[in-house]
Design a protein around this motif. Structure first.
Motif, PDB file in Angstrom:
ATOM      1  N   TYR A  24       7.734 -30.370  -3.460  1.00  0.00           N
ATOM      2  CA  TYR A  24       8.673 -29.589  -4.262  1.00  0.00           C
ATOM      3  C   TYR A  24       7.927 -28.801  -5.332  1.00  0.00           C
ATOM      4  O   TYR A  24       6.923 -29.266  -5.878  1.00  0.00           O
ATOM      5  CB  TYR A  24       9.673 -30.496  -4.975  1.00  0.00           C
ATOM      6  CG  TYR A  24      10.425 -31.459  -4.086  1.00  0.00           C
ATOM      7  CD1 TYR A  24      11.674 -31.128  -3.559  1.00  0.00           C
ATOM      8  CD2 TYR A  24       9.892 -32.711  -3.778  1.00  0.00           C
ATOM      9  CE1 TYR A  24      12.369 -32.023  -2.750  1.00  0.00           C
ATOM     10  CE2 TYR A  24      10.574 -33.603  -2.968  1.00  0.00           C
ATOM     11  CZ  TYR A  24      11.810 -33.256  -2.455  1.00  0.00           C
ATOM     12  OH  TYR A  24      12.481 -34.138  -1.663  1.00  0.00           O
ATOM     13  N   LYS A  32      16.288 -33.648  -3.011  1.00  0.00           N
ATOM     14  CA  LYS A  32      15.671 -34.953  -3.302  1.00  0.00           C
ATOM     15  C   LYS A  32      16.680 -36.081  -3.153  1.00  0.00           C
ATOM     16  O   LYS A  32      16.379 -37.146  -2.610  1.00  0.00           O
ATOM     17  CB  LYS A  32      15.110 -34.955  -4.731  1.00  0.00           C
ATOM     18  CG  LYS A  32      13.700 -34.470  -4.856  1.00  0.00           C
ATOM     19  CD  LYS A  32      13.098 -34.945  -6.173  1.00  0.00           C
ATOM     20  CE  LYS A  32      11.619 -34.796  -6.170  1.00  0.00           C
ATOM     21  NZ  LYS A  32      10.944 -35.514  -7.250  1.00  0.00           N
ATOM     22  N   LYS A  33      17.870 -35.838  -3.642  1.00  0.00           N
ATOM     23  CA  LYS A  33      18.937 -36.839  -3.556  1.00  0.00           C
ATOM     24  C   LYS A  33      19.217 -37.202  -2.100  1.00  0.00           C
ATOM     25  O   LYS A  33      19.309 -38.384  -1.744  1.00  0.00           O
ATOM     26  CB  LYS A  33      20.198 -36.281  -4.228  1.00  0.00           C
ATOM     27  CG  LYS A  33      21.490 -37.063  -3.987  1.00  0.00           C
ATOM     28  CD  LYS A  33      22.620 -36.394  -4.749  1.00  0.00           C
ATOM     29  CE  LYS A  33      23.996 -36.677  -4.253  1.00  0.00           C
ATOM     30  NZ  LYS A  33      24.375 -38.001  -3.886  1.00  0.00           N
ATOM     31  N   VAL A  72      17.908 -39.021 -10.078  1.00  0.00           N
ATOM     32  CA  VAL A  72      16.950 -38.142  -9.418  1.00  0.00           C
ATOM     33  C   VAL A  72      16.619 -36.998 -10.364  1.00  0.00           C
ATOM     34  O   VAL A  72      17.512 -36.320 -10.876  1.00  0.00           O
ATOM     35  CB  VAL A  72      17.528 -37.571  -8.107  1.00  0.00           C
ATOM     36  CG1 VAL A  72      16.507 -36.671  -7.422  1.00  0.00           C
ATOM     37  CG2 VAL A  72      17.968 -38.690  -7.192  1.00  0.00           C
ATOM     38  N   GLU A 126       6.011 -31.029 -10.632  1.00  0.00           N
ATOM     39  CA  GLU A 126       6.822 -30.263  -9.686  1.00  0.00           C
ATOM     40  C   GLU A 126       7.506 -29.078 -10.358  1.00  0.00           C
ATOM     41  O   GLU A 126       8.330 -28.408  -9.750  1.00  0.00           O
ATOM     42  CB  GLU A 126       7.881 -31.170  -9.044  1.00  0.00           C
ATOM     43  CG  GLU A 126       7.280 -32.273  -8.179  1.00  0.00           C
ATOM     44  CD  GLU A 126       8.297 -33.284  -7.703  1.00  0.00           C
ATOM     45  OE1 GLU A 126       8.019 -33.970  -6.699  1.00  0.00           O
ATOM     46  OE2 GLU A 126       9.378 -33.415  -8.341  1.00  0.00           O
ATOM     47  N   ASP A 177      11.096 -40.943  -1.555  1.00  0.00           N
ATOM     48  CA  ASP A 177      10.686 -39.552  -1.369  1.00  0.00           C
ATOM     49  C   ASP A 177       9.676 -39.485  -0.229  1.00  0.00           C
ATOM     50  O   ASP A 177       8.560 -40.002  -0.365  1.00  0.00           O
ATOM     51  CB  ASP A 177      10.027 -39.019  -2.656  1.00  0.00           C
ATOM     52  CG  ASP A 177      10.929 -38.045  -3.393  1.00  0.00           C
ATOM     53  OD1 ASP A 177      11.866 -37.524  -2.768  1.00  0.00           O
ATOM     54  OD2 ASP A 177      10.694 -37.807  -4.585  1.00  0.00           O
ATOM     55  N   LEU A 225      13.199 -33.966 -11.297  1.00  0.00           N
ATOM     56  CA  LEU A 225      11.924 -33.403 -10.877  1.00  0.00           C
ATOM     57  C   LEU A 225      10.807 -33.961 -11.746  1.00  0.00           C
ATOM     58  O   LEU A 225      10.977 -34.166 -12.947  1.00  0.00           O
ATOM     59  CB  LEU A 225      11.953 -31.874 -10.992  1.00  0.00           C
ATOM     60  CG  LEU A 225      12.949 -31.153 -10.079  1.00  0.00           C
ATOM     61  CD1 LEU A 225      12.952 -29.652 -10.380  1.00  0.00           C
ATOM     62  CD2 LEU A 225      12.622 -31.391  -8.614  1.00  0.00           C
TER      63      LEU A 225
END
Length: 221
Positions: free
Chosen positions: A47, A31-32, A71, A77, A41, A73
């Motif tokens: 995810y 994600k980063k 960042v 997710e 995103d 989740l």
């Protein structure tokens, strides 16, 4: 933002599935990288973390054009698989008794981790088999949703897929209890749900990765 002024980015329809603690770290860093590359995103990337612990405090920092952001989740997710009354499951389910080691350290409940015992990770998966299967099915259906290709005022770019087919990556570790206990069953479930043209990859870290590189073992040849 004017849709005509937006740049078009082409990506594969990607599903990243993390297993256990190592899988969580992999998803966060993925994600980063996406945030630092696109400033958001990408909607073509989905995810899912499957873990035996419900903790969601982990986060990493990303440097984006808009500044530094944390960042983490999202709640949807993460799939927490727990097993209440775990010690009774091998006694009442023949399909579990067939593979569960009789001398395994069986907990009364599996609520916050598998304790690095693979059999407990797999037991938690079996206790949540229907939920896991349904979540994987819905995730793949969401990844195929063509509405993600439509331009949106909330997005910085317009995203186009290279292909309608999915690229699914399963990430975890063979050192702990959760990832090493569930990766094979999750992979089989995914293969049943995926189309022939879809691609499934597994990235599984071996225990050596956790050994301090400064340590040196003198092993005779």
């Amino acid at each position: 933002m004017n849709q005509n002024a937006k740049s078009t980015k082409r990506l594969k329809r990607t599903v990243l599935i993390g297993l256990g603690g190592t899988g969580k770290k992999a998803l966060l860093h993925a994600k980063k990288r996406f945030l630092e590359t696109f400033g958001e995103d990408p909607p073509l990337v989905k995810y899912l973390l499957i873990d035996t612990t419900s903790s969601n405090a982990d986060r990493v920092a990303a440097e984006t054009p808009s500044g530094r952001v944390d960042v983490r989740l999202k709640a949807d997710e993460i799939l927490h698989i727990e097993a209440r009354g775990a010690s009774l499951l091998p006694q009442v389910h023949d399909e579990i008794r067939e593979w569960f080691p009789p001398k395994a350290d069986l907990k009364a409940n599996i609520l916050s981790g598998a304790g690095q015992i693979r059999a407990l990770g797999r037991l938690a998966l079996f206790a949540n088999a229907t939920i896991v299967y349904e979540n994987l099915r819905d995730l793949l259906a969401l990844a195929r949703d063509y509405r993600d290709e439509r331009p949106s005022d909330r997005q910085k770019h317009v995203y186009e897929p290279y292909t309608p087919h999915l690229t699914v990556a399963l990430v975890g570790s063979l050192a702990g209890g959760t990832g090493s206990g569930i990766f094979l069953d999750v992979a089989f479930a995914l293969r049943q749900l995926m189309k022939d043209e879809d691609q499934l990859f597994g990235y599984l870290l071996l225990p050596d990765i956790y050994v301090n590189s400064s340590c040196h073992l003198d092993i005779p040849s």
